[in-house]
Write a protein that holds these residues in place. Structure first.
Motif, PDB file in Angstrom:
ATOM      1  N   ALA A 122       0.978  -1.170  -0.298  1.00  0.00           N
ATOM      2  CA  ALA A 122       0.105  -0.040  -0.242  1.00  0.00           C
ATOM      3  C   ALA A 122       1.138   1.164  -0.050  1.00  0.00           C
ATOM      4  N   PHE A 173       2.158   2.811  -3.192  1.00  0.00           N
ATOM      5  CA  PHE A 173       0.479   3.895  -3.946  1.00  0.00           C
ATOM      6  C   PHE A 173       0.926   5.342  -3.189  1.00  0.00           C
ATOM      7  N   VAL A 219      -6.357   2.889  -0.161  1.00  0.00           N
ATOM      8  CA  VAL A 219      -5.912   2.061  -1.652  1.00  0.00           C
ATOM      9  C   VAL A 219      -6.623   1.332  -1.497  1.00  0.00           C
ATOM     10  N   LEU A 229      -4.179  -4.092  -6.895  1.00  0.00           N
ATOM     11  CA  LEU A 229      -4.480  -2.391  -6.656  1.00  0.00           C
ATOM     12  C   LEU A 229      -5.982  -2.796  -7.910  1.00  0.00           C
ATOM     13  N   LEU A 252      -6.797   3.877  -6.554  1.00  0.00           N
ATOM     14  CA  LEU A 252      -5.397   4.096  -4.986  1.00  0.00           C
ATOM     15  C   LEU A 252      -7.668   5.929  -5.327  1.00  0.00           C
TER      16      LEU A 252
END
Length: 131
Positions: free
Chosen positions: A66, A69, A82, A94, A97
Protein backbone atom coordinates in the motif's frame (compact mmCIF):
# COMPACT_ATOMS: atom_id res chain seq x y z
CA UNK A 1 -22.26 -5.59 -17.67
CA UNK A 2 -21.17 -8.60 -19.67
CA UNK A 3 -18.64 -11.29 -18.90
CA UNK A 4 -16.94 -12.40 -22.10
CA UNK A 5 -14.17 -14.79 -23.00
CA UNK A 6 -11.27 -13.39 -25.01
CA UNK A 7 -12.57 -14.67 -28.36
CA UNK A 8 -15.98 -13.06 -27.80
CA UNK A 9 -14.34 -9.75 -26.98
CA UNK A 10 -12.29 -9.84 -30.17
CA UNK A 11 -15.47 -10.31 -32.23
CA UNK A 12 -17.16 -7.25 -30.73
CA UNK A 13 -16.71 -3.56 -31.35
CA UNK A 14 -15.73 -2.39 -27.85
CA UNK A 15 -15.97 1.33 -28.73
CA UNK A 16 -17.62 3.22 -25.88
CA UNK A 17 -17.23 0.34 -23.43
CA UNK A 18 -15.07 -0.06 -20.37
CA UNK A 19 -13.15 -3.33 -20.42
CA UNK A 20 -11.81 -4.80 -17.21
CA UNK A 21 -10.19 -8.15 -16.59
CA UNK A 22 -12.20 -10.66 -14.57
CA UNK A 23 -9.92 -11.77 -11.76
CA UNK A 24 -10.70 -14.58 -9.37
CA UNK A 25 -9.70 -13.24 -5.96
CA UNK A 26 -10.05 -14.18 -2.30
CA UNK A 27 -11.18 -10.84 -0.85
CA UNK A 28 -10.96 -7.06 -1.20
CA UNK A 29 -9.03 -4.94 1.29
CA UNK A 30 -8.75 -1.17 1.75
CA UNK A 31 -5.85 0.60 3.44
CA UNK A 32 -6.65 4.07 4.80
CA UNK A 33 -3.95 6.72 5.11
CA UNK A 34 -4.06 10.22 6.55
CA UNK A 35 -1.43 12.34 4.87
CA UNK A 36 1.16 9.59 4.40
CA UNK A 37 0.53 7.73 7.65
CA UNK A 38 -1.30 4.41 7.79
CA UNK A 39 -4.43 4.62 9.95
CA UNK A 40 -6.43 1.39 9.54
CA UNK A 41 -7.52 -1.28 7.08
CA UNK A 42 -10.89 -2.87 6.38
CA UNK A 43 -11.78 -5.83 4.24
CA UNK A 44 -14.69 -7.84 2.90
CA UNK A 45 -13.95 -11.45 3.87
CA UNK A 46 -16.80 -12.63 1.60
CA UNK A 47 -16.16 -11.34 -1.92
CA UNK A 48 -19.88 -11.70 -2.70
CA UNK A 49 -20.69 -9.21 0.07
CA UNK A 50 -18.20 -6.48 -0.78
CA UNK A 51 -19.80 -3.82 1.44
CA UNK A 52 -19.81 -5.97 4.58
CA UNK A 53 -16.49 -4.77 5.90
CA UNK A 54 -14.60 -5.74 9.03
CA UNK A 55 -11.28 -4.64 10.48
CA UNK A 56 -8.22 -6.10 8.78
CA UNK A 57 -4.84 -6.53 10.43
CA UNK A 58 -2.30 -5.98 7.64
CA UNK A 59 1.06 -7.69 7.51
CA UNK A 60 4.26 -5.70 6.98
CA UNK A 61 4.19 -6.94 3.38
CA UNK A 62 0.62 -5.64 2.95
CA UNK A 63 1.64 -2.23 4.29
CA UNK A 64 4.67 -2.18 2.00
CA UNK A 65 2.38 -2.83 -0.96
CA UNK A 66 0.00 0.00 0.00
CA UNK A 67 2.80 2.43 0.88
CA UNK A 68 4.23 2.21 -2.67
CA UNK A 69 1.00 3.74 -3.99
CA UNK A 70 0.88 6.38 -1.25
CA UNK A 71 4.40 7.46 -2.21
CA UNK A 72 3.59 7.34 -5.92
CA UNK A 73 0.46 9.49 -5.45
CA UNK A 74 2.55 12.07 -3.59
CA UNK A 75 -0.24 14.25 -2.15
CA UNK A 76 0.90 16.36 0.78
CA UNK A 77 -2.33 16.29 2.77
CA UNK A 78 -5.51 14.33 2.80
CA UNK A 79 -7.08 10.94 3.19
CA UNK A 80 -6.07 8.29 0.68
CA UNK A 81 -7.56 4.84 0.35
CA UNK A 82 -5.62 2.07 -1.39
CA UNK A 83 -8.06 -0.63 -2.54
CA UNK A 84 -6.66 -4.03 -3.44
CA UNK A 85 -7.68 -7.63 -4.04
CA UNK A 86 -5.95 -10.63 -2.53
CA UNK A 87 -5.36 -13.18 -5.28
CA UNK A 88 -5.47 -16.94 -4.82
CA UNK A 89 -1.63 -16.96 -4.84
CA UNK A 90 -1.64 -14.55 -1.84
CA UNK A 91 -0.45 -11.53 -3.88
CA UNK A 92 -2.20 -8.17 -3.68
CA UNK A 93 -3.20 -6.27 -6.83
CA UNK A 94 -4.29 -2.65 -6.96
CA UNK A 95 -7.95 -2.01 -7.72
CA UNK A 96 -8.15 1.71 -7.04
CA UNK A 97 -6.22 4.56 -5.48
CA UNK A 98 -8.78 6.98 -4.07
CA UNK A 99 -7.80 10.41 -2.76
CA UNK A 100 -11.24 11.96 -3.01
CA UNK A 101 -12.58 9.59 -0.43
CA UNK A 102 -16.11 10.07 0.93
CA UNK A 103 -16.37 6.53 2.38
CA UNK A 104 -14.24 6.01 5.47
CA UNK A 105 -16.41 3.35 7.19
CA UNK A 106 -14.98 4.45 10.54
CA UNK A 107 -18.17 3.33 12.29
CA UNK A 108 -16.96 -0.25 11.69
CA UNK A 109 -13.77 0.27 13.70
CA UNK A 110 -13.36 -0.47 17.39
CA UNK A 111 -14.02 2.68 19.43
CA UNK A 112 -10.36 3.21 20.38
CA UNK A 113 -9.18 3.03 16.75
CA UNK A 114 -12.04 5.26 15.58
CA UNK A 115 -11.25 7.87 18.24
CA UNK A 116 -7.55 7.75 17.32
CA UNK A 117 -8.32 8.35 13.65
CA UNK A 118 -10.59 11.30 14.47
CA UNK A 119 -7.91 12.75 16.76
CA UNK A 120 -5.29 12.32 14.02
CA UNK A 121 -7.60 13.99 11.50
CA UNK A 122 -8.23 16.99 13.78
CA UNK A 123 -4.47 17.30 14.36
CA UNK A 124 -3.80 17.15 10.61
CA UNK A 125 -6.43 19.81 9.92
CA UNK A 126 -5.03 22.06 12.62
CA UNK A 127 -1.47 21.67 11.37
CA UNK A 128 -2.48 22.48 7.79
CA UNK A 129 -4.06 25.77 8.92
CA UNK A 130 -0.71 26.76 10.49
CA UNK A 131 1.17 26.44 7.17
Amino acid sequence: MEILIHKQLLNLNPQGKLIQPLIDFEYEVSFYYLNDQFQYALYAPDKNKRWELVEYRPSESDLGFAKKFIEWNNIERGITRVDACRLKNDKLVLVELEDLNPFLSIELLPEEKRDQFISNLVEALNSSSND
